[in-house]
Design a protein around this motif. Structure first.
Motif, PDB file in Angstrom:
ATOM      1  N   ASP A 106       3.513  -7.900 -10.744  1.00  0.00           N
ATOM      2  CA  ASP A 106       4.856  -7.839 -10.178  1.00  0.00           C
ATOM      3  C   ASP A 106       4.773  -7.963  -8.665  1.00  0.00           C
ATOM      4  OD1 ASP A 106       7.501  -7.487  -9.665  1.00  0.00           O
ATOM      5  OD2 ASP A 106       7.557  -5.347 -10.215  1.00  0.00           O
ATOM      6  N   ALA A 107       5.437  -8.953  -8.092  1.00  0.00           N
ATOM      7  CA  ALA A 107       5.396  -9.162  -6.643  1.00  0.00           C
ATOM      8  C   ALA A 107       6.067  -8.023  -5.891  1.00  0.00           C
ATOM      9  CB  ALA A 107       6.064 -10.497  -6.292  1.00  0.00           C
ATOM     10  N   ALA A 108       7.042  -7.378  -6.511  1.00  0.00           N
ATOM     11  CA  ALA A 108       7.745  -6.293  -5.819  1.00  0.00           C
ATOM     12  C   ALA A 108       6.894  -5.038  -5.689  1.00  0.00           C
ATOM     13  CB  ALA A 108       9.040  -5.959  -6.570  1.00  0.00           C
ATOM     14  N   SER A 109       5.797  -4.974  -6.466  1.00  0.00           N
ATOM     15  CA  SER A 109       4.976  -3.757  -6.437  1.00  0.00           C
ATOM     16  C   SER A 109       4.201  -3.607  -5.140  1.00  0.00           C
ATOM     17  CB  SER A 109       4.005  -3.762  -7.622  1.00  0.00           C
ATOM     18  OG  SER A 109       3.131  -4.880  -7.534  1.00  0.00           O
ATOM     19  N   VAL A 110       4.026  -4.701  -4.400  1.00  0.00           N
ATOM     20  CA  VAL A 110       3.257  -4.624  -3.149  1.00  0.00           C
ATOM     21  C   VAL A 110       4.163  -4.510  -1.924  1.00  0.00           C
ATOM     22  CG1 VAL A 110       1.335  -5.907  -4.125  1.00  0.00           C
ATOM     23  CG2 VAL A 110       3.141  -7.149  -2.952  1.00  0.00           C
ATOM     24  N   ASP A 111       5.476  -4.575  -2.116  1.00  0.00           N
ATOM     25  CA  ASP A 111       6.387  -4.506  -0.964  1.00  0.00           C
ATOM     26  C   ASP A 111       6.279  -3.171  -0.246  1.00  0.00           C
ATOM     27  OD1 ASP A 111       7.249  -7.049  -1.417  1.00  0.00           O
ATOM     28  OD2 ASP A 111       9.011  -6.467  -2.604  1.00  0.00           O
ATOM     29  N   HIS A 112       6.184  -2.093  -1.026  1.00  0.00           N
ATOM     30  CA  HIS A 112       6.115  -0.766  -0.401  1.00  0.00           C
ATOM     31  C   HIS A 112       4.852  -0.636   0.457  1.00  0.00           C
ATOM     32  CE1 HIS A 112       6.669   3.517   0.149  1.00  0.00           C
ATOM     33  NE2 HIS A 112       5.452   3.751  -0.344  1.00  0.00           N
ATOM     34  N   ARG A 113       3.750  -1.142  -0.067  1.00  0.00           N
ATOM     35  CA  ARG A 113       2.493  -1.069   0.686  1.00  0.00           C
ATOM     36  C   ARG A 113       2.548  -1.954   1.931  1.00  0.00           C
ATOM     37  NH1 ARG A 113      -1.241   1.756   2.893  1.00  0.00           N
ATOM     38  NH2 ARG A 113      -3.245   0.674   3.126  1.00  0.00           N
ATOM     39  N   LEU A 114       3.171  -3.109   1.818  1.00  0.00           N
ATOM     40  CA  LEU A 114       3.324  -3.990   2.979  1.00  0.00           C
ATOM     41  C   LEU A 114       4.167  -3.324   4.059  1.00  0.00           C
ATOM     42  CD1 LEU A 114       3.826  -7.500   1.320  1.00  0.00           C
ATOM     43  CD2 LEU A 114       1.935  -6.782   2.771  1.00  0.00           C
ATOM     44  N   ALA A 115       5.200  -2.623   3.628  1.00  0.00           N
ATOM     45  CA  ALA A 115       6.035  -1.907   4.611  1.00  0.00           C
ATOM     46  C   ALA A 115       5.227  -0.812   5.307  1.00  0.00           C
ATOM     47  CB  ALA A 115       7.265  -1.321   3.911  1.00  0.00           C
ATOM     48  N   GLU A 116       4.426  -0.097   4.537  1.00  0.00           N
ATOM     49  CA  GLU A 116       3.579   0.945   5.139  1.00  0.00           C
ATOM     50  C   GLU A 116       2.603   0.354   6.141  1.00  0.00           C
ATOM     51  OE1 GLU A 116       1.604   3.086   2.114  1.00  0.00           O
ATOM     52  OE2 GLU A 116       3.371   4.231   1.489  1.00  0.00           O
ATOM     53  N   LEU A 117       1.996  -0.776   5.777  1.00  0.00           N
ATOM     54  CA  LEU A 117       1.059  -1.410   6.698  1.00  0.00           C
ATOM     55  C   LEU A 117       1.759  -1.871   7.966  1.00  0.00           C
ATOM     56  CD1 LEU A 117      -1.116  -3.511   4.210  1.00  0.00           C
ATOM     57  CD2 LEU A 117      -1.825  -1.512   5.507  1.00  0.00           C
ATOM     58  N   GLY A 118       2.983  -2.393   7.825  1.00  0.00           N
ATOM     59  CA  GLY A 118       3.720  -2.804   9.015  1.00  0.00           C
ATOM     60  C   GLY A 118       4.023  -1.632   9.931  1.00  0.00           C
ATOM     61  N   GLN A 119       4.405  -0.506   9.339  1.00  0.00           N
ATOM     62  CA  GLN A 119       4.678   0.688  10.147  1.00  0.00           C
ATOM     63  C   GLN A 119       3.397   1.178  10.828  1.00  0.00           C
ATOM     64  OE1 GLN A 119       6.468   3.514   7.516  1.00  0.00           O
ATOM     65  NE2 GLN A 119       8.339   2.311   7.199  1.00  0.00           N
ATOM     66  N   ASN A 120       2.291   1.154  10.077  1.00  0.00           N
ATOM     67  CA  ASN A 120       1.023   1.601  10.672  1.00  0.00           C
ATOM     68  C   ASN A 120       0.618   0.711  11.839  1.00  0.00           C
ATOM     69  OD1 ASN A 120       0.894   3.594   8.753  1.00  0.00           O
ATOM     70  ND2 ASN A 120      -0.507   2.475   7.408  1.00  0.00           N
ATOM     71  N   ILE A 121       0.793  -0.588  11.670  1.00  0.00           N
ATOM     72  CA  ILE A 121       0.435  -1.515  12.758  1.00  0.00           C
ATOM     73  C   ILE A 121       1.309  -1.265  13.969  1.00  0.00           C
ATOM     74  CG2 ILE A 121       0.435  -3.955  13.414  1.00  0.00           C
ATOM     75  CD1 ILE A 121      -0.368  -4.604  10.530  1.00  0.00           C
ATOM     76  N   GLU A 122       2.588  -1.025  13.751  1.00  0.00           N
ATOM     77  CA  GLU A 122       3.487  -0.772  14.887  1.00  0.00           C
ATOM     78  C   GLU A 122       3.111   0.515  15.612  1.00  0.00           C
ATOM     79  OE1 GLU A 122       6.340  -1.697  17.562  1.00  0.00           O
ATOM     80  OE2 GLU A 122       5.596  -2.930  15.891  1.00  0.00           O
TER      81      GLU A 122
ATOM     82  N   LEU B  50       0.127   1.891  15.676  1.00  0.00           N
ATOM     83  CA  LEU B  50      -1.126   1.666  16.392  1.00  0.00           C
ATOM     84  C   LEU B  50      -0.899   0.852  17.659  1.00  0.00           C
ATOM     85  CD1 LEU B  50      -3.508   0.915  13.362  1.00  0.00           C
ATOM     86  CD2 LEU B  50      -3.559   2.923  14.841  1.00  0.00           C
ATOM     87  N   ARG B  51       0.004  -0.104  17.625  1.00  0.00           N
ATOM     88  CA  ARG B  51       0.288  -0.882  18.827  1.00  0.00           C
ATOM     89  C   ARG B  51       0.922  -0.026  19.913  1.00  0.00           C
ATOM     90  NH1 ARG B  51       2.572  -6.407  15.908  1.00  0.00           N
ATOM     91  NH2 ARG B  51       0.499  -7.364  15.527  1.00  0.00           N
ATOM     92  N   LEU B  52       1.776   0.893  19.488  1.00  0.00           N
ATOM     93  CA  LEU B  52       2.358   1.813  20.473  1.00  0.00           C
ATOM     94  C   LEU B  52       1.278   2.693  21.085  1.00  0.00           C
ATOM     95  CD1 LEU B  52       5.653   2.869  18.623  1.00  0.00           C
ATOM     96  CD2 LEU B  52       5.432   1.330  20.584  1.00  0.00           C
ATOM     97  N   GLU B  53       0.342   3.128  20.243  1.00  0.00           N
ATOM     98  CA  GLU B  53      -0.759   3.932  20.766  1.00  0.00           C
ATOM     99  C   GLU B  53      -1.598   3.124  21.750  1.00  0.00           C
ATOM    100  OE1 GLU B  53      -1.959   7.208  20.151  1.00  0.00           O
ATOM    101  OE2 GLU B  53       0.101   7.469  19.446  1.00  0.00           O
ATOM    102  N   VAL B  54      -1.846   1.860  21.410  1.00  0.00           N
ATOM    103  CA  VAL B  54      -2.616   1.007  22.311  1.00  0.00           C
ATOM    104  C   VAL B  54      -1.902   0.858  23.648  1.00  0.00           C
ATOM    105  CG1 VAL B  54      -3.419  -1.354  22.677  1.00  0.00           C
ATOM    106  CG2 VAL B  54      -3.818  -0.249  20.500  1.00  0.00           C
ATOM    107  N   GLN B  55      -0.585   0.641  23.594  1.00  0.00           N
ATOM    108  CA  GLN B  55       0.168   0.519  24.847  1.00  0.00           C
ATOM    109  C   GLN B  55       0.076   1.796  25.676  1.00  0.00           C
ATOM    110  OE1 GLN B  55       4.155  -0.599  23.845  1.00  0.00           O
ATOM    111  NE2 GLN B  55       3.568  -2.614  22.983  1.00  0.00           N
ATOM    112  N   LYS B  56       0.153   2.930  25.002  1.00  0.00           N
ATOM    113  CA  LYS B  56       0.085   4.206  25.716  1.00  0.00           C
ATOM    114  C   LYS B  56      -1.267   4.374  26.399  1.00  0.00           C
ATOM    115  CE  LYS B  56      -0.206   7.872  23.193  1.00  0.00           C
ATOM    116  NZ  LYS B  56       0.130   8.993  22.295  1.00  0.00           N
ATOM    117  N   PHE B  57      -2.342   4.127  25.646  1.00  0.00           N
ATOM    118  CA  PHE B  57      -3.668   4.296  26.239  1.00  0.00           C
ATOM    119  C   PHE B  57      -3.968   3.217  27.279  1.00  0.00           C
ATOM    120  CE2 PHE B  57      -4.296   7.028  22.563  1.00  0.00           C
ATOM    121  CZ  PHE B  57      -5.088   8.037  23.084  1.00  0.00           C
TER     122      PHE B  57
END
Length: 616
Positions: free
Chosen positions: A440-456, A458-465
């Motif tokens: 099911d293609a919809a089964s990976v949407d939740h994980r993709l959203a989590e990865l997008g949030q994690n990347i965002e 981490l990018r904010l952390e990178v900007q801060k440091f």
């Protein structure tokens, strides 16, 4: 040259010689076995030696192996491990190619030897039987001849006697003829037996015995050839590993040649460089002028005060010349408002031992309201106890820059990992869309959203440091302004805490007033006081134990003990079957509880030594 013709009469000596040859072969087998055991023992000792000096994971030793000299030493340890492996190969090859083969050959040799000498004894017994038959036939012929002579003489005597009847004479004549016939028969039998014996004897000494002895000779020669080949194999097994051992030694030499003293010196600079500039010149203070003295911004000297009675920890007015020079540590004074229960002279009670160190320190800090500049020291102490600031502001500029750069690199690696995971899930989703039966293609949407949030995040952390990193790089002493002298280690490591104490006393031209100088003087012992908490105290001893058996501690966290050895117990068995012991200050670990006999000290208490230092 044949044993059958040359040694036809040395049956017993050949039997002894061949047995001696088998004994020599078995002795050589025993020698090779002991050699293999020595090789295995040597390899094991080399591996244990290499493991003993390997750096422990997640320990301070790992940081020491960034220098070229220590990396060369680590390479030497690894090569010694491979070197030990080659000695194990020697042992295995000698066991399979020499010991095993010769052991089987000895069993076959014993069976063959037994068979040959059995045939020899059988042939010997046959010729002896033939000889006995010949002797019996000879004695019978001799007896019959004597009987015939006696019968003939009796007949002649009877025939000459006129008084003997004719019948008696006839009887004597017949008896003599019978004896003569028996003698003739015995003669014929003896002649036949003699011919047969001579034939058997010739066959025995010229055919059977030579054949048997020839087989024994061939067997003995094969044994000699086999032991010679085994000795050659013994040397070849060693020669085969010489190239690999040579490579190990070449790698050790290569590692030794890679040692770079200049690079190690540069790494020491990178590891400990603070980023501060050396202090400038000390301004001349003119005490002949009746004017208020001021201390320049670059001054390190602390004035004696203008009659103020603020308490000071140092008895001298001089500050520290360099941030990293330490003086003798004076004992910290007890708080003025401390009660006997709060600052005991003797051992602390269990309740006091369990009291958090930060609470005791708060009492000490708040008991001197005038020394408000110790708030920065309290902040520094909390950093040392594990609550370090996120921006590493407690470190010198250069070290702070390195830590921030490492943090930025670490975050970028985490971002890359998350992006790789997101790309993989995206491809998986595309596959699911094209082939719904696979998932099911919809089964990976939740994980993709989590990865997008994690990347965002981490990018904010990178900007801060990266912002903090840019700030530090902008403050590093590449500027033209005159650097200030540092009044202590803590002031160098935590300038924000110092500025919070003296921000109201900085003059417009950048110089510090005398009041700041007094507070600066109070920071000197604060740094020394802070150092009291640097060293981690070892666990206390709660008893002793005696090793009942030898234990080889080869796993991480274990320790090797010898039978009968006495050691200190620092942690009881908590139900998992392991007891923590200590041999000396540097060697401690776990051993099976069943391997030791524990003698606990009921009076042992866990006394917090750092808290005692505050109490003093």
């Amino acid at each position: 040259m044949s044993w059958g013709t040359e040694l036809w009469d040395q049956f017993d000596n050949l039997e002894k010689h061949t047995q001696w040859g088998i004994d020599v072969l078995e002795k050589y087998i025993k020698f090779v076995k002991e050699r293999t055991e020595i090789e295995l023992s040597y390899a094991k000792q080399l591996r244990n030696l290499s493991k003993k000096y390997q750096p422990k994971k997640n320990s301070k030793e790992e940081e020491e192996y960034r220098y070229t000299s220590t990396r060369a030493f680590l390479a030497t340890l690894n090569e010694m491990n491979d070197y030990a492996g080659q000695h194990e190969v020697i042992s295995e090859n000698m066991t399979s190619l020499i010991t095993g083969e010769l052991t089987r050959y000895v069993q076959e040799l014993k069976q063959e030897r037994k068979s040959h000498f059995h045939d020899g004894r059988k042939a010997q017994q046959h010729i002896e039987t033939c000889w006995k038959q010949l002797e019996a036939s000879k004695r019978r012929f001799e007896r019959d001849c004597k009987e015939a002579d006696r019968a003939q003489q009796y007949f002649e005597k009877m025939d000459a006697d006129i008084n003997v009847t004719k019948a008696d004479v006839e009887k004597a004549r017949q008896q003599a003829q019978l004896r003569h016939q028996m003698a003739e028969d015995s003669k014929a039998e003896y002649s036949s037996t003699l011919q047969k014996f001579n034939s058997e004897q010739h066959e025995h000494y010229y055919t059977h015995i030579p054949n048997i002895f020839q087989k024994i000779q061939e067997m003995e020669e094969r044994r000699i050839v086999r032991i010679g080949e085994s000795m050659k194999t013994f040397a070849e097994v060693d020669r085969q590993v010489i190239p690999i051992i040579g490579k190990c030694l070449d790698e050790i030499t290569k590692a030794a040649e890679s040692v770079d003293h200049k690079n190690d010196s540069q790494m020491v600079i990178e590891a400990f460089k603070s980023g501060f500039e050396p202090p400038g010149d000390v301004d001349f203070e003119d005490f002949t002028q009746p004017m208020k003295r001021t201390v320049s911004e670059s001054s390190l000297s602390n004035s004696r005060g203008d009659g103020k009675s603020e308490p000071k920890f140092g008895s001298k007015s001089k500050g520290k010349l360099w941030p990293f020079i330490k003086k003798n540590k004076p004992p910290p004074p007890p708080p003025a408002s401390a009660s006997p229960s709060a600052v005991p002279n003797g051992p602390q009670s269990p309740k006091q031992q369990k009291e958090p160190l930060s609470h005791r320190f708060n009492e000490f800090m708040t008991s001197k309201p005038k020394i408000h500049c110790f708030r920065s020291l309290k902040r520094g102490l909390s950093l040392k106890l594990g609550a370090g600031p996120e921006d590493f502001s407690n470190l010198p500029p250069e070290q702070r820059r390195k830590k921030l750069q490492q943090k930025v690199d670490e975050l970028n690696r985490d971002i890359q990992k998350e992006m790789d995971s997101r790309d993989a899930l995206t491809k998986m989703k595309d596959v699911y869309i094209k082939n719904p039966q696979m998932g099911d293609a919809a089964s990976v949407d939740h994980r993709l959203a989590e990865l997008g949030q994690n990347i965002e995040k981490l990018r904010l952390e990178v900007q801060k440091f990266e912002g903090w990193l840019a700030e530090v790089e902008g403050r590093l002493p590449a500027r033209t302004e005159q650097p200030r002298r540092q009044s202590g280690v803590y002031e160098a490591q935590n300038p924000s805490g110092v500025n919070s104490c003296a921000q109201d006393r900085e003059s417009p031209d950048g110089s510090y007033t005398e009041e700041q100088s007094q507070e600066t003087e109070m920071k000197v012992p604060a740094t020394d006081f802070d150092d009291e908490f640097d060293d981690e105290e070892p666990l206390p001893t709660i008893g002793t134990c005696k090793a009942l058996y030898t234990f080889e501690g080869q796993n991480e966290g274990t320790i090797s003990v010898a039978e009968g050895e006495m050691l200190y117990v620092i942690e009881e068995d908590k139900g998992d079957g392991w007891t923590r012991i200590r041999r000396n200050e540097d060697e401690e670990g776990y051993v099976p509880t069943s391997y030791v006999e524990v003698y606990l000290d009921k009076n042992a208490k866990d006394v917090h030594k750092p808290l005692q230092k505050i109490s003093e």
